[in-house]
Structures are given as C-alpha cells and as structure tokens.
Design an enzyme around this catalytic site. Structure first.
Site, PDB file in Angstrom:
ATOM      1  N   GLU A  28       1.313   2.551  12.261  1.00  0.00           N
ATOM      2  CA  GLU A  28       0.448   3.951  11.761  1.00  0.00           C
ATOM      3  C   GLU A  28      -0.871   3.806  11.965  1.00  0.00           C
ATOM      4  O   GLU A  28      -1.378   2.780  12.596  1.00  0.00           O
ATOM      5  CB  GLU A  28       0.906   3.575  10.142  1.00  0.00           C
ATOM      6  CG  GLU A  28       0.233   2.387   9.617  1.00  0.00           C
ATOM      7  CD  GLU A  28      -0.359   2.676   8.320  1.00  0.00           C
ATOM      8  OE1 GLU A  28      -1.122   3.535   7.862  1.00  0.00           O
ATOM      9  OE2 GLU A  28      -0.049   1.742   7.279  1.00  0.00           O
ATOM     10  N   VAL A 109       2.238   5.650   6.160  1.00  0.00           N
ATOM     11  CA  VAL A 109       3.457   5.162   6.408  1.00  0.00           C
ATOM     12  C   VAL A 109       4.584   6.595   6.331  1.00  0.00           C
ATOM     13  O   VAL A 109       5.319   6.773   7.188  1.00  0.00           O
ATOM     14  CB  VAL A 109       3.679   4.359   5.221  1.00  0.00           C
ATOM     15  CG1 VAL A 109       5.348   4.012   5.190  1.00  0.00           C
ATOM     16  CG2 VAL A 109       2.984   2.893   5.452  1.00  0.00           C
ATOM     17  N   ASP A 141       0.745  10.049  -9.694  1.00  0.00           N
ATOM     18  CA  ASP A 141       0.284   9.576  -8.624  1.00  0.00           C
ATOM     19  C   ASP A 141       1.439   8.557  -7.765  1.00  0.00           C
ATOM     20  O   ASP A 141       1.377   7.366  -8.225  1.00  0.00           O
ATOM     21  CB  ASP A 141      -1.336   8.778  -8.511  1.00  0.00           C
ATOM     22  CG  ASP A 141      -1.791   8.866  -6.982  1.00  0.00           C
ATOM     23  OD1 ASP A 141      -0.748   8.939  -5.962  1.00  0.00           O
ATOM     24  OD2 ASP A 141      -2.705   8.492  -6.844  1.00  0.00           O
ATOM     25  N   SER A 143       3.048   7.734  -4.267  1.00  0.00           N
ATOM     26  CA  SER A 143       2.967   7.785  -2.831  1.00  0.00           C
ATOM     27  C   SER A 143       4.287   8.621  -2.125  1.00  0.00           C
ATOM     28  O   SER A 143       5.282   8.289  -2.337  1.00  0.00           O
ATOM     29  CB  SER A 143       2.741   6.475  -1.974  1.00  0.00           C
ATOM     30  OG  SER A 143       2.706   6.864  -0.465  1.00  0.00           O
ATOM     31  N   ALA A 144       3.869   9.412  -1.291  1.00  0.00           N
ATOM     32  CA  ALA A 144       5.044   9.941  -0.570  1.00  0.00           C
ATOM     33  C   ALA A 144       5.752   8.996   0.199  1.00  0.00           C
ATOM     34  O   ALA A 144       6.649   9.466   0.937  1.00  0.00           O
ATOM     35  CB  ALA A 144       4.589  11.458   0.378  1.00  0.00           C
ATOM     36  N   ASP A 145       5.128   7.910   0.713  1.00  0.00           N
ATOM     37  CA  ASP A 145       5.784   6.738   1.211  1.00  0.00           C
ATOM     38  C   ASP A 145       7.153   6.469   0.736  1.00  0.00           C
ATOM     39  O   ASP A 145       8.183   6.400   1.352  1.00  0.00           O
ATOM     40  CB  ASP A 145       5.045   5.336   1.389  1.00  0.00           C
ATOM     41  CG  ASP A 145       3.568   5.479   1.937  1.00  0.00           C
ATOM     42  OD1 ASP A 145       3.370   6.790   2.672  1.00  0.00           O
ATOM     43  OD2 ASP A 145       2.826   4.459   2.032  1.00  0.00           O
ATOM     44  N   LYS A 162       0.301  -3.700  -2.654  1.00  0.00           N
ATOM     45  CA  LYS A 162      -1.010  -4.457  -3.454  1.00  0.00           C
ATOM     46  C   LYS A 162      -0.835  -4.078  -4.787  1.00  0.00           C
ATOM     47  O   LYS A 162      -0.170  -3.261  -5.216  1.00  0.00           O
ATOM     48  CB  LYS A 162      -2.175  -3.859  -3.069  1.00  0.00           C
ATOM     49  CG  LYS A 162      -2.678  -4.336  -1.903  1.00  0.00           C
ATOM     50  CD  LYS A 162      -4.179  -3.702  -1.608  1.00  0.00           C
ATOM     51  CE  LYS A 162      -4.744  -4.057  -0.278  1.00  0.00           C
ATOM     52  NZ  LYS A 162      -4.123  -3.161   0.651  1.00  0.00           N
TER      53      LYS A 162
HETATM   54  N1  PSU Z   1      -1.740   0.001   1.421  1.00  0.00           N
HETATM   55  C1  PSU Z   1      -2.591  -0.932   2.200  1.00  0.00           C
HETATM   56  N2  PSU Z   1      -3.294  -0.383   3.222  1.00  0.00           N
HETATM   57  C2  PSU Z   1      -3.349   0.825   3.723  1.00  0.00           C
HETATM   58  C3  PSU Z   1      -2.486   1.800   3.252  1.00  0.00           C
HETATM   59  C4  PSU Z   1      -1.692   1.487   2.096  1.00  0.00           C
HETATM   60  O1  PSU Z   1      -2.704  -2.008   1.811  1.00  0.00           O
HETATM   61  O2  PSU Z   1      -4.034   1.012   4.879  1.00  0.00           O
HETATM   62  C5  PSU Z   1      -2.093   3.068   3.670  1.00  0.00           C
HETATM   63  C6  PSU Z   1      -0.845   3.423   4.416  1.00  0.00           C
HETATM   64  O3  PSU Z   1      -1.099   4.315   5.429  1.00  0.00           O
HETATM   65  C7  PSU Z   1      -0.111   3.883   3.302  1.00  0.00           C
HETATM   66  C8  PSU Z   1      -1.206   4.923   2.668  1.00  0.00           C
HETATM   67  O4  PSU Z   1       0.967   4.718   3.794  1.00  0.00           O
HETATM   68  O5  PSU Z   1      -2.266   3.993   2.458  1.00  0.00           O
HETATM   69  C9  PSU Z   1      -0.966   5.403   1.265  1.00  0.00           C
HETATM   70  O6  PSU Z   1      -1.628   6.269   0.848  1.00  0.00           O
HETATM   71  P1  PSU Z   1      -1.412   7.501  -0.615  1.00  0.00           P
HETATM   72  O7  PSU Z   1      -1.262   6.334  -1.900  1.00  0.00           O
HETATM   73  O8  PSU Z   1      -2.328   8.398  -0.731  1.00  0.00           O
HETATM   74  O9  PSU Z   1      -0.046   7.859  -0.283  1.00  0.00           O
HETATM   75 MN    MN Z   2      -1.277   9.123  -4.050  1.00  0.00          MN
END
Ligand code: PSU
Ligand code: MN
Length: 307
Positions: A28, A109, A141, A143-145, A162
C-alpha cells in the site's frame, strides 16, 4: 504489455510476473504518504520492495498517480508519494474521485486490496490494518478496511492492529464479516508495536504453506473475501504494551481535544505517537513492516506453487 483491466497501469516487471505465474506481492501507499515522515518513509518503501525481491517475489506498490491506478511503481513515483503534499489519502470511497479528477492518491488497505484484486494479485503486505476506533459506538468510525476484507479476495499480511483502535470490537466485527484472522506462530492476536494484545488470535498457523492452503481452501469453497494474516513484531523490536499504551492514551486525548475525526484520525494518531516516542515507534513500525514482507513473499511463493 497487456493489462488485466483498462483502468490499471502495470509496470512491465509486474505484468511479466503475472503472465509467468511468478509470485507478486502488493504493497500500500498510505503508509508512505500519511503513515511515516520523510525520509524514513522512502527508506521503508525501498527496503520493503528489496526484501520482497530477496524473498523470490515481485513487489507491486499500488497508488493512484495523475488519476491512473498504478500497480508497481518506479523510484521517482515512490519519491513523489513520500514528499508531495498533493497526495490524498484514498480509501475506497475516494477512489473514483481521484481517478476522475486526475489526481494523486495514496491507497489505504481497503483501496489497495481492491486494486490488487483487479490486477489478479492475491497477497498484500502492510503494517497495520484499520479497524473499529475507540468510541465507535458514538462516532461510527469503522475503517472501510474491514468491509473490504469481507468482500475482496486478497490475503493481507499485517502486524495486527494498534491499540489506537478498539481491538476487541475489531475482532468481533471481523468475525461477523466472515474474515479468517490467522496468527503466524502464536496464540495471541498481536497489537502492532507489541506481541500481546490481551486478545486470543481466532486461529493460528505456523508455516507459509499452511497460510497458502487456507487461502486456497477459502476461495475454492466460494467464500469470497480476504484473509487477515497477523504476524507479531519480532521480540527484539517490540515496544511493551504498558509503555506504548500510555502514549496511545495521550495521543487519543489530544485528538479528542482538537476535534480531529474521520480520515484524519489515523494519520494524526500515528504522527503524534512518533513525536511522543521521539522516533522509537517509527523504528518499531519499520521493523514490523520488513518482517511482514519476509512472510508475505513466502506466502505468495507457496500460493503460486499451488496454482
Ligand atoms: N495503521 C497503521 N499504519 C497505517 C495505517 C493504519 O498502523 O499507515 C493506514 C493504512 O493505510 C490503513 C489506514 O488502511 O491507515 C486506515 O485508515 P482509516 O482508519 O481512515 O480507514
Ligand atoms: Mn475512519
């Protein structure tokens, strides 16, 4: 070179590998543009590609540049992602916008998984997955992951999540979504900087061949969607959970006070943790990404050998 999809641009190296059945590992780019400061981010991006090559696979770092979805990048492309302020953080919902507008985007991701799948790549290496944020019962909140893992058939190698996130709720959500979460050589779900999270890993496997067999079984059964391979940070690189826990709490409190939310939340927290630890967290972060790259290359090789 033929591309598998009109919107994707593959490097010759990646296209050749896909045509030959050589194992390819996706990477990524949000981690480069929004996850680490310069110049450590470019060093990490370069080193991780080297490790994957050394492991007998071809790296394909994924990003959107000038509106083109790129599968495999050159060194100048990586430099641009590592330094330019004009690179948006692109999750799934943002993908059509940056493509149609001809902009640059660093893929999360979720969006990296989707583009990897469109290109026919089955293994993807990252640092940490997104998940359910603490307080999500109020903020929604998530994540779309996670939803991407439920639908897109790519195995994602990470060091877990984390504790900026709610690890328990993240694991519950992955269960609901039907995503196998499989730890490498441990019974404990790893918490990124730390090998322990206080949560059991839902499943455990001990060899790359076993991971490849699980992926093959899942997709043979028609169970579309991802596999989360979670790989603990090496012992010598870990930051003990008690130590990093206090720092994460501090970063979360600051975030709340500043009213930061939405797509800015994860980059803010990652950046603050690096500042508070005076770079120690960054060193750990890079070590775990490298460790994931070694495993990812092995899994990609085993999976390619099955096909
Ligand atoms: N967690 C980490 N390092 C990162 C990310 C997550 O420890 O760089 C990044 C990844 O690209 C993950 C994104 O897909 O943050 C998730 O962001 P969000 O919570 O806005 O979906
Ligand atoms: Mn988010």
């Amino acid at each position: 070179m033929n591309t598998p999809h009109p919107d994707l641009v593959l490097t010759d190296e990646v296209a050749q590998a896909m045509a030959d059945g050589t194992p390819v590992v996706a990477l990524e780019s949000t981690i480069i543009s929004h996850g680490m400061p310069y110049p450590r981010n470019i060093e990490m991006a370069t080193e991780v590609e080297r490790i994957i090559r050394e492991g007998g696979a071809v790296p394909a770092t994924i990003a959107v540049l000038d509106g083109r979805a790129r599968i495999g990048l050159t060194q100048p492309d990586l430099e641009l992602l590592a330094t330019s302020p004009d690179v948006a953080k692109v999750s799934l919902r943002d993908l059509p916008y940056v493509v149609a507008q001809g902009r640059h985007g660093a893929t999360t991701v979720a969006s990296t998984m989707r583009l990897a799948a469109l290109a026919g790549i089955s293994v993807f290496v990252t640092g940490g997955l997104g998940g359910v944020h603490r307080g999500a019962e109020r903020t929604y909140d998530i994540s779309a992951d996670l939803t991407e893992l439920s639908t897109t058939s790519v195995a994602v190698v990470s060091a877990g999540v984390k504790s900026i996130l709610d690890i328990g709720l993240t694991l519950e959500t992955l269960e609901t979504l039907g995503v196998p979460v499989v730890a490498n050589g441990t019974d404990e779900f790893p918490a990124f900087f730390s090998r322990v999270s206080g949560h059991a890993a839902p499943m455990r496997l001990d060899t790359p061949a076993e991971f490849a067999a699980l992926m093959a079984a899942k997709w043979r059964l028609g169970l579309t969607g991802g596999v989360a391979i979670v790989n603990p940070i090496p012992v010598q690189d870990e930051i003990p959970a008690e130590e990093i826990g206090v720092i994460i709490e501090q970063a979360l409190t600051e975030m709340q006070r500043k009213g930061i939310h939405g797509k800015e939340a994860t980059p803010f927290l990652l950046g603050r943790i690096v500042e508070i630890t005076r770079g120690a967290s960054l060193t750990a972060n890079i070590a775990l990404v490298n460790n994931n790259a070694r495993l990812g290359a092995q899994v990609a090789r085993e999976y390619a050998a099955l096909n």
